[in-house]
Write an enzyme that holds these catalytic residues in place. Structure first.
Site, PDB file in Angstrom:
ATOM      1  N   HIS A  55       0.873  -1.678   0.177  1.00 39.39           N
ATOM      2  CA  HIS A  55       0.022   0.226  -0.226  1.00 39.39           C
ATOM      3  C   HIS A  55       0.898   1.333   0.034  1.00 39.39           C
ATOM      4  CE1 HIS A  55       0.500  -0.889   4.218  1.00 39.39           C
ATOM      5  NE2 HIS A  55       0.216   0.666   4.291  1.00 39.39           N
TER       6      HIS A  55
ATOM      7  N   HIS B 298       1.453   3.957   2.080  1.00 36.27           N
ATOM      8  CA  HIS B 298       2.066   4.914   3.102  1.00 36.27           C
ATOM      9  C   HIS B 298       3.413   4.984   3.269  1.00 36.27           C
ATOM     10  CE1 HIS B 298      -2.086   4.194   5.680  1.00 36.27           C
ATOM     11  NE2 HIS B 298      -2.253   5.155   4.372  1.00 36.27           N
TER      12      HIS B 298
ATOM     13  N   ASP C 258       5.624   4.561   5.126  1.00 36.03           N
ATOM     14  CA  ASP C 258       7.209   3.918   5.954  1.00 36.03           C
ATOM     15  C   ASP C 258       7.247   2.675   5.096  1.00 36.03           C
ATOM     16  OD1 ASP C 258       4.600   3.366   6.444  1.00 36.03           O
ATOM     17  OD2 ASP C 258       4.867   2.602   8.372  1.00 36.03           O
ATOM     18  N   HIS C 259       6.094   2.466   4.139  1.00 41.02           N
ATOM     19  CA  HIS C 259       6.069   1.348   3.080  1.00 41.02           C
ATOM     20  C   HIS C 259       7.137   1.580   1.640  1.00 41.02           C
ATOM     21  CE1 HIS C 259       3.722  -1.322   5.694  1.00 41.02           C
ATOM     22  NE2 HIS C 259       3.233  -0.291   6.084  1.00 41.02           N
TER      23      HIS C 259
ATOM     24  N   HIS D 131      -7.076  -1.034   5.671  1.00 46.46           N
ATOM     25  CA  HIS D 131      -6.399  -0.121   5.809  1.00 46.46           C
ATOM     26  C   HIS D 131      -6.157   1.388   5.061  1.00 46.46           C
ATOM     27  CE1 HIS D 131      -3.209   1.193   8.535  1.00 46.46           C
ATOM     28  NE2 HIS D 131      -2.179   1.258   6.959  1.00 46.46           N
TER      29      HIS D 131
ATOM     30  N   ASP E 278      -0.155  -4.211   6.160  1.00 51.14           N
ATOM     31  CA  ASP E 278      -0.545  -3.636   7.644  1.00 51.14           C
ATOM     32  C   ASP E 278      -2.360  -4.050   7.587  1.00 51.14           C
ATOM     33  OD1 ASP E 278       1.462  -2.075   8.515  1.00 51.14           O
ATOM     34  OD2 ASP E 278       1.081  -0.334   7.472  1.00 51.14           O
TER      35      ASP E 278
ATOM     36  N   HIS F  26       5.642  -4.905  11.286  1.00 49.54           N
ATOM     37  CA  HIS F  26       5.437  -3.691  11.674  1.00 49.54           C
ATOM     38  C   HIS F  26       4.905  -4.881  13.502  1.00 49.54           C
ATOM     39  CE1 HIS F  26       4.221  -0.182  10.615  1.00 49.54           C
ATOM     40  NE2 HIS F  26       4.023  -0.078   9.682  1.00 49.54           N
TER      41      HIS F  26
END
Length: 258
Positions: A55, A57, A59-60, A113, A130, A168
């Site tokens: 996805h 975001h 941090d990915h 998410h 996530d 995570h």
């Protein structure tokens, strides 16, 4: 045997490096930061063969551009999301063929998410970003509770011995909530001890398995009558449908301070 190596990033992210038949190459899953990946690849004389993202975001995906500057490789990601570095957009039902590694993954759409979140399943492994965490699930930033519940039901239908590679390290905090929801769940108590032991040794709690998650993860246990009653007691509401129970459970977790 196909395996995955965790590379730690930020405070609690895992970037997974998938190894297949060619041990000198890896596929990189959700590289939000390039630096720890580059360091690991150099130290172990590995080369990237592909990048998979679940996805959009930051941090990915934020490490992808730098990784591509060093070594241009195919980047697979959700067609339903706007990720500029994705060269191979994929959707539910597609297959990702990683010839260099001798691997193949099925793409499963798991909105909730984010609106276009996808996961990759193959070789007994699930890279779920996530959507699913050990003993938990992702927050609802773009999708609805119903979408997330249906996404998790899809995942629940995969073989029980599937290894679950989340993005995570949330296991212990999730288990604290799970034990609050189901205080008499023996499997949860056993898992808490195991997870604490691993973390004390600096070892990731992941991967989990779907068989384990079905025993301890409250978001996969919404059909359990005892859990339903606990949610009704918490919300002081006579919730009836599983979708409503799930939505209330997710709100409970959002506000939980265990």
């Amino acid at each position: 045997m196909t395996s995955a190596i965790p590379v730690k990033a930020f405070q609690d992210n895992y970037i997974w490096l998938i190894q297949g038949q060619n041990e000198g190459h890896v596929a990189i899953v959700d590289p939000g930061d390039a630096e720890p990946v580059v360091q690991y690849l150099q130290e172990h004389q590995l080369q990237a063969a592909a990048i998979l993202c679940t996805h959009h975001h930051w941090d990915h995906v934020n490490g992808i551009e730098e990784l591509l500057c060093r070594n241009p490789v195919p980047v697979y990601g959700p067609a339903a999301e706007n990720i500029s570095v994705v060269s191979h957009p994929v959707k539910d039902g597609d297959r990702v063929l990683l010839d260099t590694l001798g691997l193949e993954f099925n793409v499963i759409a798991t909105p909730g998410h984010t609106s276009g979140h996808i996961v990759y399943f193959g070789h007994g492994m699930l890279f779920c970003g996530d959507t699913l965490f050990s003993a938990g699930c992702g927050r609802l930033f773009e999708g609805t509770a119903e979408q997330m519940y249906q996404s998790l039901k899809k995942i629940s239908g995969l073989p029980g011995d599937t290894r679950v590679y989340c993005a995570h390290e949330y296991t212990l905090s999730n288990l604290t909530f799970a034990a609050t929801v189901e205080p008499d769940n023996h499997d949860t108590q056993v898992y808490i001890k195991r997870a604490k032991n691993l973390q004390n040794k600096g070892i990731p709690t992941l991967p989990s398995t779907l068989d384990l998650e079905k025993k301890v993860n409250p978001f996969l246990r919404v059909s359990e009558s005892g859990l339903q009653q606990r949610v009704r007691e918490q919300t002081k509401n006579t919730l009836s449908s599983e979708n409503d129970i799930f939505a209330a459970l997710r709100r409970w977790k959002d506000n939980f301070r265990g």
